[in-house]
Structure formats: C-alpha cells, structure tokens
Design a protein around this motif. Structure first.
Motif, PDB file in Angstrom:
ATOM      1  N   VAL A  10       0.860  -1.186   0.000  1.00 35.91           N
ATOM      2  CA  VAL A  10       0.000   0.000   0.000  1.00 35.91           C
ATOM      3  C   VAL A  10       0.894   1.233   0.000  1.00 35.91           C
ATOM      4  CG1 VAL A  10      -1.865   1.223   1.167  1.00 35.91           C
ATOM      5  CG2 VAL A  10      -1.725  -1.289   1.324  1.00 35.91           C
ATOM      6  N   HIS A  11       0.815   2.014  -1.072  1.00 35.42           N
ATOM      7  CA  HIS A  11       1.706   3.174  -1.198  1.00 35.42           C
ATOM      8  C   HIS A  11       1.053   4.437  -0.649  1.00 35.42           C
ATOM      9  CE1 HIS A  11       5.200   5.266  -2.606  1.00 35.42           C
ATOM     10  NE2 HIS A  11       4.470   6.148  -3.254  1.00 35.42           N
ATOM     11  N   ILE A  12       1.731   5.046   0.317  1.00 36.64           N
ATOM     12  CA  ILE A  12       1.326   6.340   0.872  1.00 36.64           C
ATOM     13  C   ILE A  12       2.394   7.340   0.434  1.00 36.64           C
ATOM     14  CG2 ILE A  12       0.717   7.627   2.934  1.00 36.64           C
ATOM     15  CD1 ILE A  12      -1.092   5.188   2.412  1.00 36.64           C
ATOM     16  N   LEU A  32      -6.209  18.092   3.364  1.00 38.56           N
ATOM     17  CA  LEU A  32      -7.327  17.778   2.471  1.00 38.56           C
ATOM     18  C   LEU A  32      -6.918  16.774   1.395  1.00 38.56           C
ATOM     19  CD1 LEU A  32      -8.992  21.298   2.020  1.00 38.56           C
ATOM     20  CD2 LEU A  32      -9.767  19.382   3.442  1.00 38.56           C
ATOM     21  N   VAL A  33      -5.716  16.938   0.865  1.00 36.89           N
ATOM     22  CA  VAL A  33      -5.213  16.005  -0.147  1.00 36.89           C
ATOM     23  C   VAL A  33      -5.041  14.619   0.457  1.00 36.89           C
ATOM     24  CG1 VAL A  33      -3.226  15.435  -1.605  1.00 36.89           C
ATOM     25  CG2 VAL A  33      -4.115  17.767  -1.570  1.00 36.89           C
ATOM     26  N   LYS A  34      -4.507  14.561   1.668  1.00 39.59           N
ATOM     27  CA  LYS A  34      -4.317  13.263   2.328  1.00 39.59           C
ATOM     28  C   LYS A  34      -5.664  12.572   2.556  1.00 39.59           C
ATOM     29  CE  LYS A  34      -0.241  14.979   4.729  1.00 39.59           C
ATOM     30  NZ  LYS A  34       0.242  15.508   6.015  1.00 39.59           N
ATOM     31  N   GLN A  35      -6.648  13.321   2.987  1.00 34.46           N
ATOM     32  CA  GLN A  35      -7.978  12.747   3.214  1.00 34.46           C
ATOM     33  C   GLN A  35      -8.563  12.203   1.911  1.00 34.46           C
ATOM     34  OE1 GLN A  35     -10.457  15.715   5.091  1.00 34.46           O
ATOM     35  NE2 GLN A  35      -8.990  16.044   6.765  1.00 34.46           N
ATOM     36  N   ALA A  36      -8.416  12.988   0.838  1.00 33.61           N
ATOM     37  CA  ALA A  36      -8.945  12.562  -0.457  1.00 33.61           C
ATOM     38  C   ALA A  36      -8.226  11.311  -0.950  1.00 33.61           C
ATOM     39  CB  ALA A  36      -8.808  13.698  -1.469  1.00 33.61           C
ATOM     40  N   TYR A  37      -6.930  11.245  -0.711  1.00 31.67           N
ATOM     41  CA  TYR A  37      -6.149  10.085  -1.151  1.00 31.67           C
ATOM     42  C   TYR A  37      -6.607   8.817  -0.432  1.00 31.67           C
ATOM     43  CZ  TYR A  37      -2.106   7.225  -2.425  1.00 31.67           C
ATOM     44  OH  TYR A  37      -1.303   6.227  -2.927  1.00 31.67           O
ATOM     45  N   LEU A 293      -0.851  11.883  -9.095  1.00 25.89           N
ATOM     46  CA  LEU A 293      -1.686  12.110  -7.916  1.00 25.89           C
ATOM     47  C   LEU A 293      -3.007  12.765  -8.301  1.00 25.89           C
ATOM     48  CD1 LEU A 293      -2.121  12.098  -4.851  1.00 25.89           C
ATOM     49  CD2 LEU A 293      -0.912  14.297  -4.758  1.00 25.89           C
ATOM     50  N   SER A 294      -2.963  13.734  -9.191  1.00 23.98           N
ATOM     51  CA  SER A 294      -4.192  14.436  -9.572  1.00 23.98           C
ATOM     52  C   SER A 294      -5.186  13.484 -10.228  1.00 23.98           C
ATOM     53  CB  SER A 294      -3.869  15.610 -10.501  1.00 23.98           C
ATOM     54  OG  SER A 294      -3.216  15.164 -11.677  1.00 23.98           O
ATOM     55  N   SER A 295      -4.687  12.588 -11.083  1.00 21.60           N
ATOM     56  CA  SER A 295      -5.579  11.621 -11.728  1.00 21.60           C
ATOM     57  C   SER A 295      -6.167  10.654 -10.705  1.00 21.60           C
ATOM     58  CB  SER A 295      -4.824  10.838 -12.807  1.00 21.60           C
ATOM     59  OG  SER A 295      -4.416  11.697 -13.842  1.00 21.60           O
ATOM     60  N   TYR A 296      -5.355  10.268  -9.744  1.00 16.27           N
ATOM     61  CA  TYR A 296      -5.834   9.344  -8.702  1.00 16.27           C
ATOM     62  C   TYR A 296      -6.950   9.994  -7.895  1.00 16.27           C
ATOM     63  CZ  TYR A 296      -5.415   5.541  -5.273  1.00 16.27           C
ATOM     64  OH  TYR A 296      -5.650   4.449  -4.466  1.00 16.27           O
TER      65      TYR A 296
END
Length: 387
Positions: A10-12, A32-37, A293-296
């Motif tokens: 699992v990649h963080i 916010l980015v971390k939550q979305a990820y 990251l943006s696509s993910y």
C-alpha cells in the motif's frame, strides 16, 4: 483447497519534505489532499479485491513516502477496508514504515489496535550532521524518543533502516551508528548503501563524484569503492557477533524475525500494489498504477500496460532476485518451476562464475560468495540471456 499466497503493498506517497537522495514517488501535501487520497485508496481496494477471492494475504506493507504522516486512525481505516475485502491471514505480517518526528503514543496505539505487528523506522544515521546532509527532518534524539515510544506501546518487531557510503562518511562514523542502533536491540536492521539517483538534488551535487568512483577514480566527497566494501564487511561481521543473521544482501534479522514481505519479493511471491505508482506481480504478469496524484484523486487513474513475462524473463528474475538471498537459489525449485534443469539453462554461466569464485554450490543451493556479494550487480547481469 489451498489458497495461493498474496502480498499487498500500500503506497502512501506523502512526506514532510523530500530527502535530498530520494527518487521515490513522494511529495508533501496538505490535510485535504491526504484525506482525499485515503478515500480513493479505499475505493481502489474495493474495486480490485474481487479478482483475488482465491488468495490468502500473508503480508501487508505500508510504504512511501512516510505512511506514519497520515492522521491517527487512517492506517486503521485502511486496514479495516482491506480485511473487509480481502482474506487476510490471522498471522499476516503487517508493516508500517515510520519516520521519527511523525509518531506519537496515540498513533502507535491505534496501529497496535488495528493489528499492525511490525514497524520499519527510517533512521539512516545516528550522526546528526549526516542526517542534516541527507535532508532528514529528525535528529538521532528524535529517533530515540520514537523508538522508545514504540516499545512502550507494545511493538516487539521493529526494523531500523540505515544508510552507508554517505558523502564525507567515514568507517568510524558508520561504526558509531551501528553500535548505537544495536544497543537498542531492534529485531531487524536494513543496511543499504547510498545510490546517487538521477533527478535528485544529490545527483546534481555528487553525480560527477559517483561517476568518477564507478570508473575507479578517487571521488572527492563519496567514500571510495574499497571504503564502501569495508563498511559492508564491518556491518556483516559486527551484526553477526550481535546475533543478527544476514538473510539477504542488505538485511539482517534476529532468529525468526526475517521480513516476510522482503523474502516474498525476492522469491517472486505474487503481490498487488495499491496506490499511485504501486507495482504488482500476479501470475507472472507485471503491471503498475500510473503515478499521477491528480488523476488518482479525480478517479481517472489507470494502469500501465500489463507485461506478461516470457519464460526466459521468469528464469532471469528467478536467478537475479533469488541470488540476493543468502541461502541462494534451488536447482530443484528451478526444475519445478520451469520443467528444465538449472544447469541445462545456465550451466556455462554457473561454471564461469564458480571459476571466478563469485558463486558456490552448497547442499543443492547456488549462492553468492563474499566476493560475489561485493560485485553482485555484475553477477546478476550474467543471467540475462540474449534475445
């Protein structure tokens, strides 16, 4: 019915700041980015798990980046999602990579409650000046605090990552690092040599130095090849004295504490990568998630074109991955996998490398000699067959 083994990675990708030597897919990000990820990661888990109902997960490895940068509860939430969608063995090894300065008691207790049973702590050096040079966010004292906290929270299987052959590092400073770390009695130590990777700040500073060293010249800042070998030899001998078994070129463990994730990788156990840029090997087919990251985050990420390995490629990987393990590769296993004997395929190569004292045969296993370990990349390259 015996279920096939599966490892999960699992990649963080997040970190406080990118280290000067690092070429991994990682970057700083806001909350916010971390939550979305994490939300997208759970969606990916649910989407992909259905293909693996005939598999039993023997290990889960959270890598990065710095997985411990996620808020308290996120690792537990991801593990809950994994258990709901995959068949996790009750004895599965579950590892989280952690960096000093990103841990606290609350986070560690959450990991423990979630079933995390192994930590991998990124120290790299016990010398603060070396840590600063590497661009690490922590001091050795920060590491000691994090390590002590992990012990108090009940973690009894801890790896410490170390890095040798640093710019201006001496054998003496490397010895001090090893002795300090061993005094803490971690169960596992990973001791890697620094690699100067293109595209990193270190490459801009030390790339020419590294090239000079590779050509046999005298580098200005990096240790010479002989100094690097001396560091490696000291590591091997000192850790053996302290009860650590070297089971892979760069990995040492107390008896029974070898990393299942590591051994699975070198033995080509099937593994599934989750998260951006994560690679997979399933039924001799390699594929990877795209690294955007943006696509993910917007749900449009795809996978690279799968590569079905030919029998020749499988044989090559069997050799150059398996030879990283100190036990070496088994001729019987080669025959079982490929229906042809190892010596029929690689007889001339084996004879040549044994003649050069780089390989040896021991109880049916082919393994690297100490001299072979010193130039292991050369040895591995000999098993690449011409098309």
């Amino acid at each position: 019915m015996t279920l096939k083994k599966l490892e999960l990675y699992v990649h963080i990708p997040f970190c406080v700041q990118k280290c000067s030597y690092c070429d991994f897919l990682s970057m700083p990000a806001d909350s916010l980015v971390k939550q979305a990820y994490v939300r997208r990661l759970k969606e990916e888990i649910k989407k992909k798990a259905g293909k693996y109902k005939d598999r039993k997960v023997c290990s889960v490895f959270f890598g990065g980046g710095t997985p411990s940068i996620l808020p308290t509860g996120d690792i537990r939430g991801i593990l809950d999602c994994l258990r709901e969608n995959f068949f996790l063995d009750r004895e599965a090894e579950i590892t989280v990579e952690c960096n000093p300065g990103t841990l606290d008691a609350g986070k560690l207790k959450s990991y423990k409650h979630a079933g995390v049973n192994r930590l991998s702590m990124g120290l790299q050096s016990a010398e603060n000046k070396e840590l600063k040079l590497l661009g690490r966010i922590h001091t050795y004292e920060d590491f000691l605090e994090s390590f002590d906290c992990a012990r108090k929270c009940g973690f009894h299987n801890i790896n410490v990552d170390l890095m040798s052959a640093l710019p201006r590092q001496t054998l003496q400073s490397w010895e001090r690092t090893l002795k300090k770390v061993v005094s803490l009695k971690p169960e596992h130590i990973s001791a890697y040599s620094l690699i100067i990777e293109e595209g990193t700040p270190f490459y801009k500073i030390y790339g020419y130095d590294d090239e000079t060293r590779q050509k046999g010249g005298q580098p200005l800042f990096l240790p010479t090849e002989e100094e690097e070998r001396e560091m490696y030899r000291f590591t091997r001998e000192f850790l053996a004295e302290k009860g650590y078994e070297r089971y892979e070129i760069s990995n040492y463990a107390k008896p029974g504490r070898q990393c299942i994730h590591n051994i699975g990788y070198w033995n080509r156990t099937d593994y599934l990568g989750l998260g951006i840029g994560a690679s997979s090997l399933i039924d001799n087919c390699r594929f990877a998630n795209e690294g955007s990251l943006s696509s993910y985050l917007d749900g449009t990420i795809g996978e690279e074109e799968p590569q079905k390995l030919t029998k020749q490629e499988q044989m090559e990987e069997f050799m150059f991955l398996g030879l990283r393990l100190m036990q070496g590769v088994s001729g019987a296993d080669f025959l079982k996998h490929f229906s042809v004997s190892l010596k029929n395929v690689y007889g001339e190569v084996l004879q040549k490398l044994e003649g050069e004292r780089l390989l040896e045969e021991h109880q049916g296993m082919i393994r690297l000699t100490e001299q072979g370990i010193d130039i292991s990349n050369y040895v591995f390259s000999q098993f690449l067959m011409e098309e």
